[in-house]
Design a protein around this motif. Structure first.
Motif, PDB file in Angstrom:
ATOM      1  N   ALA A  46       0.822  -1.261   0.158  1.00 35.70           N
ATOM      2  CA  ALA A  46       0.221   0.239  -0.011  1.00 35.70           C
ATOM      3  C   ALA A  46       0.833   1.229   0.077  1.00 35.70           C
ATOM      4  CB  ALA A  46      -0.898  -0.083   1.074  1.00 35.70           C
ATOM      5  N   GLN A  47       0.716   2.234  -0.740  1.00 34.04           N
ATOM      6  CA  GLN A  47       1.071   3.406  -0.750  1.00 34.04           C
ATOM      7  C   GLN A  47       0.838   4.488   0.401  1.00 34.04           C
ATOM      8  OE1 GLN A  47       3.659   4.472  -2.847  1.00 34.04           O
ATOM      9  NE2 GLN A  47       3.663   2.146  -3.466  1.00 34.04           N
ATOM     10  N   VAL A  48       1.829   5.030   1.101  1.00 36.05           N
ATOM     11  CA  VAL A  48       1.597   5.906   2.379  1.00 36.05           C
ATOM     12  C   VAL A  48       2.360   7.099   1.985  1.00 36.05           C
ATOM     13  CG1 VAL A  48       1.822   6.411   4.538  1.00 36.05           C
ATOM     14  CG2 VAL A  48       1.253   4.205   3.766  1.00 36.05           C
ATOM     15  N   GLU A  49       1.671   8.520   1.874  1.00 32.93           N
ATOM     16  CA  GLU A  49       2.214   9.623   1.443  1.00 32.93           C
ATOM     17  C   GLU A  49       2.030  10.541   2.785  1.00 32.93           C
ATOM     18  OE1 GLU A  49       2.306  11.742  -2.604  1.00 32.93           O
ATOM     19  OE2 GLU A  49       0.682  12.392  -1.745  1.00 32.93           O
ATOM     20  N   ALA A  50       3.295  11.284   3.012  1.00 35.55           N
ATOM     21  CA  ALA A  50       3.080  12.296   4.037  1.00 35.55           C
ATOM     22  C   ALA A  50       3.742  13.650   3.480  1.00 35.55           C
ATOM     23  CB  ALA A  50       3.897  11.779   5.281  1.00 35.55           C
ATOM     24  N   VAL A  51       2.953  14.725   3.754  1.00 33.97           N
ATOM     25  CA  VAL A  51       3.229  15.894   3.427  1.00 33.97           C
ATOM     26  C   VAL A  51       3.343  17.121   4.724  1.00 33.97           C
ATOM     27  CG1 VAL A  51       2.472  17.935   1.866  1.00 33.97           C
ATOM     28  CG2 VAL A  51       2.188  15.843   1.308  1.00 33.97           C
ATOM     29  N   SER A  52       4.664  17.496   4.755  1.00 36.10           N
ATOM     30  CA  SER A  52       4.854  18.520   5.978  1.00 36.10           C
ATOM     31  C   SER A  52       3.915  19.673   5.695  1.00 36.10           C
ATOM     32  CB  SER A  52       6.259  18.631   6.111  1.00 36.10           C
ATOM     33  OG  SER A  52       6.446  19.981   6.903  1.00 36.10           O
ATOM     34  N   ARG A  83      -1.412  10.194   3.841  1.00 37.98           N
ATOM     35  CA  ARG A  83      -2.738   9.680   2.967  1.00 37.98           C
ATOM     36  C   ARG A  83      -2.193   8.080   2.921  1.00 37.98           C
ATOM     37  NH1 ARG A  83      -4.101   9.165  -2.623  1.00 37.98           N
ATOM     38  NH2 ARG A  83      -6.204   9.268  -3.039  1.00 37.98           N
ATOM     39  N   ALA A  84      -3.184   7.352   2.708  1.00 38.09           N
ATOM     40  CA  ALA A  84      -2.813   5.801   2.496  1.00 38.09           C
ATOM     41  C   ALA A  84      -3.947   5.469   1.330  1.00 38.09           C
ATOM     42  CB  ALA A  84      -3.118   4.883   3.639  1.00 38.09           C
ATOM     43  N   SER A  85      -3.324   4.639   0.383  1.00 39.54           N
ATOM     44  CA  SER A  85      -4.068   4.100  -0.727  1.00 39.54           C
ATOM     45  C   SER A  85      -3.812   2.864  -1.134  1.00 39.54           C
ATOM     46  CB  SER A  85      -3.844   5.115  -1.951  1.00 39.54           C
ATOM     47  OG  SER A  85      -2.562   5.250  -2.498  1.00 39.54           O
ATOM     48  N   PHE A  86      -4.696   1.912  -1.678  1.00 41.82           N
ATOM     49  CA  PHE A  86      -4.400   0.446  -2.243  1.00 41.82           C
ATOM     50  C   PHE A  86      -5.465   0.418  -3.319  1.00 41.82           C
ATOM     51  CE2 PHE A  86      -4.249  -4.130  -2.001  1.00 41.82           C
ATOM     52  CZ  PHE A  86      -3.340  -4.210  -2.026  1.00 41.82           C
ATOM     53  N   LEU A  87      -4.956  -0.421  -4.376  1.00 39.49           N
ATOM     54  CA  LEU A  87      -5.669  -0.487  -5.639  1.00 39.49           C
ATOM     55  C   LEU A  87      -6.853  -1.445  -5.105  1.00 39.49           C
ATOM     56  CD1 LEU A  87      -5.761  -0.300  -8.553  1.00 39.49           C
ATOM     57  CD2 LEU A  87      -4.728  -2.577  -8.806  1.00 39.49           C
TER      58      LEU A  87
END
Length: 529
Positions: A46-52, A83-87
């Motif tokens: 799963a893709q986990v993206e963090a933005v400061s 934000r976490a996302s998965f197909l």
């Protein structure tokens, strides 16, 4: 086999002496959590993206086989959108913010196959969290840079910022080159410590104009935040027994931004504040600013800040505008006139009158951050402080020749490498070098003369004062301090909120001091006779 290697690493960390603990790692944020599916099973990949929220820098990772992830943000600012996302599943977003001094910020996700419509929202207060690292056995007060810039402070002196925290009071230094002129719980100021980005910062420890140090310190626009720690028992913070002022510099972001300010203090605007009956007040002009942004978006950043100041104090030496002013100092105008007449008859220098004490200060700070990869970040900082003052150390009852010039120069650099290995290991390597020099030179290389004078004042009182001529017996003086510090901290993260740290610190300080107190001798006279 993997469990045995992890167990061996933990045992090695537990057996190492606690004296090797360093205070690094206080500016790096670690984001950790787990992503699961609707059935509670971990989602690998799963893709986990963090933005400061502060810098706008974006970092992303993929979850491991157990669904866990780790993201490291050096100097991230403490506030993030994750934000976490998965197909095939509905993405989820969580906002994180540091509340105290947490080592790890946790964001767990449970993704659904489709959006769920909520019938209502129920608000419930959370339980009181357990004490964090900064609250155990001590107290920490965080001062954001935006707040400090709005305060009517004369400078960015760490000792002045420390007094904004409860339990801290301003104090006179233990000596001329005293460190950190503030006291925590009545302790000596020499027990305090000032750090810049987790490393010892000797340039900020010299007391202001009296000690020959620069009154500016680090430019205000270059400081992101300041923490004042009082009597903490955290073993990860060392080298002080009183209080610690930990300053963090500002880094560049994905947005070009900057700020500039100008400060004017003029006698005509002071309304009597700072203007004594025997002085003409002072004039101070200070300009400062900072600018930062990206060289390569999400990859390479810069930030530069500066501060320049000139302060002029209107003073007098034995001859004020109004003769009655010297009586406030316990000596009559007739005694002063007789004293100057004797000096003239002996051929001794006795210049008096109005004069200006001028001090010029310049402070520079630069920083470059380079994200080598998603797991490795390199940061380089450099600073320079220069200060010069003329007509220093001249009192109201001293001749103009009984003074000198004062100057100081402080420079140094800090190198930081933050690395993430696998999903559970984080390493921070820091190296710093500081070089500080302070000099005070007299106007005259002659002995000092001190005359005790008893005067009958107009109000009927009898005053006793000491008039001084010749050279200053405490000058010249020179001090120089060089500090080399290397520290490393290795952290192991497990079970989301737990972190084991193994630190080592090597510090080498060379201090040179040349004092020539009363080198040419001094003469004491009990009266004008």
């Amino acid at each position: 086999m993997r469990c045995l290697r992890t167990l061996a690493a933990l045992l090695f960390a537990a057996l190492l002496p606690a004296a090797l603990a360093a205070q690094v790692g206080v500016t790096t944020d670690i984001l950790q959590g787990r992503v699961t599916g609707p059935d509670g099973r971990p989602l690998a990949g799963a893709q986990v993206e963090a933005v400061s929220a502060e810098s706008g820098v974006r970092r992303s990772v993929a979850t491991r086989a157990d669904g866990r992830y780790t993201i490291v943000f050096p100097d991230g600012g403490g506030r993030y959108t994750v934000r976490a996302s998965f197909l095939g599943m509905q993405p989820a977003t969580i906002t994180l913010a540091r509340e105290a001094d947490e080592d790890v910020l946790v964001a767990n996700f449970r993704l659904g196959e489709q959006a769920i419509s909520l019938e209502g929202i129920r608000a419930q207060a959370d339980r009181v969290p357990p004490p964090t690292r900064g609250e155990t056995g001590g107290q920490e007060r965080t001062l954001p840079g935006e707040v400090v810039n709005r305060l009517p402070l004369e400078d960015n002196d760490p000792a002045r910022l420390a007094t904004l925290a409860p339990g801290v009071v301003a104090a006179q230094g233990d000596s001329l080159e005293s460190r950190g002129a503030f006291s925590v719980a009545g302790q000596r100021s020499s027990l305090n410590q000032v750090t810049l980005d987790g490393t010892s910062f000797a340039s900020a420890l010299t007391g202001g104009q009296a000690g020959g140090g620069s009154p500016l310190g680090i430019p205000q626009e270059g400081i992101r935040g300041t923490s004042v720690v009082t009597n903490t028992y955290d073993v990860a913070r060392g080298q002080f027994a009183g209080g610690q002022v930990a300053m963090t510099t500002r880094s560049g972001t994905n947005r070009v931004q900057g700020s500039f300010s100008y400060l004017l203090r003029d006698p005509t605007l002071q309304g009597g504040v700072g203007r004594a009956s025997w002085g003409g007040g002072f004039t101070q002009n200070r300009v400062s600013g900072g600018l930062g942004g990206p060289v390569v978006k999400d990859k390479l950043f810069y930030f530069f800040s500066f501060s320049g100041q000139r302060r002029t104090d209107d003073l007098f030496s034995l001859a004020p505008d109004e003769p009655r002013v010297v009586e406030d100092l316990g000596v009559s105008a007739d005694s002063v006139a007789r004293f100057l007449g004797i000096l003239q008859s002996l051929g001794a220098s006795g210049r008096t009158g109005q004069f200006e004490r001028t001090g010029d200060a310049l402070s520079l700070l630069g920083r470059v951050d380079y994200n080598l990869t998603e797991g490795h970040t390199l940061a380089l900082r450099g600073h320079l402080n220069v200060y010069d003052q003329d007509n220093a150390r001249i009192g109201f009852l001293e001749t103009l020749d009984n003074g000198g010039e004062s100057s100081s120069e402080g420079k140094g650099g800090i190198l930081t490498l933050t690395s993430r290995f696998g999903g559970s290991w984080v390493n921070e390597l820091r190296a710093s070098l500081n070089d500080d020099r302070r000099e005070q030179a007299p106007y005259q290389q002659v002995p000092e003369g001190r005359v005790r004078v008893a005067s009958d004042l107009e109000d009927g009182e009898r005053g006793v004062s000491t008039l001084v001529f010749g050279g200053d017996r405490s000058l010249p003086s020179t001090t120089r301090e060089r500090t080399l510090e290397v520290s490393n901290e290795l952290s192991f993260l497990f079970r989301d909120q737990h972190r084991i740290k193994l630190g080592a610190l090597v510090n080498r300080t060379a201090f040179e001091q040349q004092t020539t107190f009363n080198r040419l001798g001094s003469f004491e006279f009990p009266s004008l006779e």
